[in-house]
Motif scaffolding. Sequence first.
Motif, short mmCIF file in Angstrom:
data_model
loop_
_atom_site.label_atom_id
_atom_site.label_comp_id
_atom_site.label_asym_id
_atom_site.label_seq_id
_atom_site.Cartn_x
_atom_site.Cartn_y
_atom_site.Cartn_z
N PHE A 53 66.67 6.82 51.86
CA PHE A 53 67.12 5.43 51.78
C PHE A 53 68.60 5.45 52.13
N LEU A 54 68.95 4.81 53.25
CA LEU A 54 70.35 4.86 53.66
C LEU A 54 70.79 3.57 54.31
N THR A 55 72.10 3.45 54.38
CA THR A 55 72.73 2.26 54.93
C THR A 55 73.89 2.66 55.84
N ALA A 56 74.26 1.74 56.71
CA ALA A 56 75.48 1.92 57.50
C ALA A 56 76.60 1.04 56.95
N CYS A 57 76.30 0.22 55.95
CA CYS A 57 77.26 -0.74 55.41
C CYS A 57 78.36 -0.05 54.61
N ASN A 58 79.52 -0.67 54.64
CA ASN A 58 80.65 -0.30 53.79
C ASN A 58 80.92 1.21 53.73
N PRO A 59 81.21 1.83 54.88
CA PRO A 59 81.49 3.28 54.87
C PRO A 59 82.53 3.65 53.83
N PHE A 60 82.29 4.78 53.17
CA PHE A 60 83.17 5.31 52.11
C PHE A 60 83.44 4.29 51.01
N SER A 61 82.48 3.38 50.80
CA SER A 61 82.56 2.34 49.76
C SER A 61 83.78 1.44 49.93
N GLN A 62 84.18 1.25 51.18
CA GLN A 62 85.24 0.29 51.50
C GLN A 62 84.55 -0.98 52.00
N GLN A 63 84.67 -2.05 51.22
CA GLN A 63 83.94 -3.27 51.52
C GLN A 63 84.41 -3.89 52.83
N LEU A 64 83.45 -4.09 53.74
CA LEU A 64 83.72 -4.71 55.04
C LEU A 64 83.21 -6.15 55.03
#
Length: 142
Positions: A53-64
């Motif tokens: 289960f993976l995402t490309a959102c918010n790399p390194f938990s930096q909200q985009l």
Amino acid sequence: MFSDSEIPFDVIQAYLETHYHVHGRAPTTLQVGEANALLAALHETAGVACSAFLTACNPFSQQLEPPRNLELQEALAESLQQRGLRFIGGIGQHPANGWPGEESFLVLGLALDDAKALGTQLGQNAIVWSGADATPKLLLLR
């Protein structure tokens, strides 16, 4: 257990508490450390022994901004399709901390090393991976 990670403990704790919702014909919610019978059935139906289960959102938990996250997710979907991988849409959502849900994919048959490599390529702190026991595990990538 996670003491050697660069990731702050509160972020790791949030990952452990997050509900990883899988959409599709047999929706289910994955939780780290809890065996999931519907996930086991998905594995069996797909003829695979694992999933990520993976995402490309918010790399390194930096909200985009949402449009940028959408672009990243669309690029991930295209990459998965090009690799011939089967995947089901989903969303990772903490039940109480107010962090916006992150669009995600359950990728069927993605081997552990490949899942880690893809998560790293996407700039993610962690992924959730399940083996033959259909018990999601949090895997930190840094």
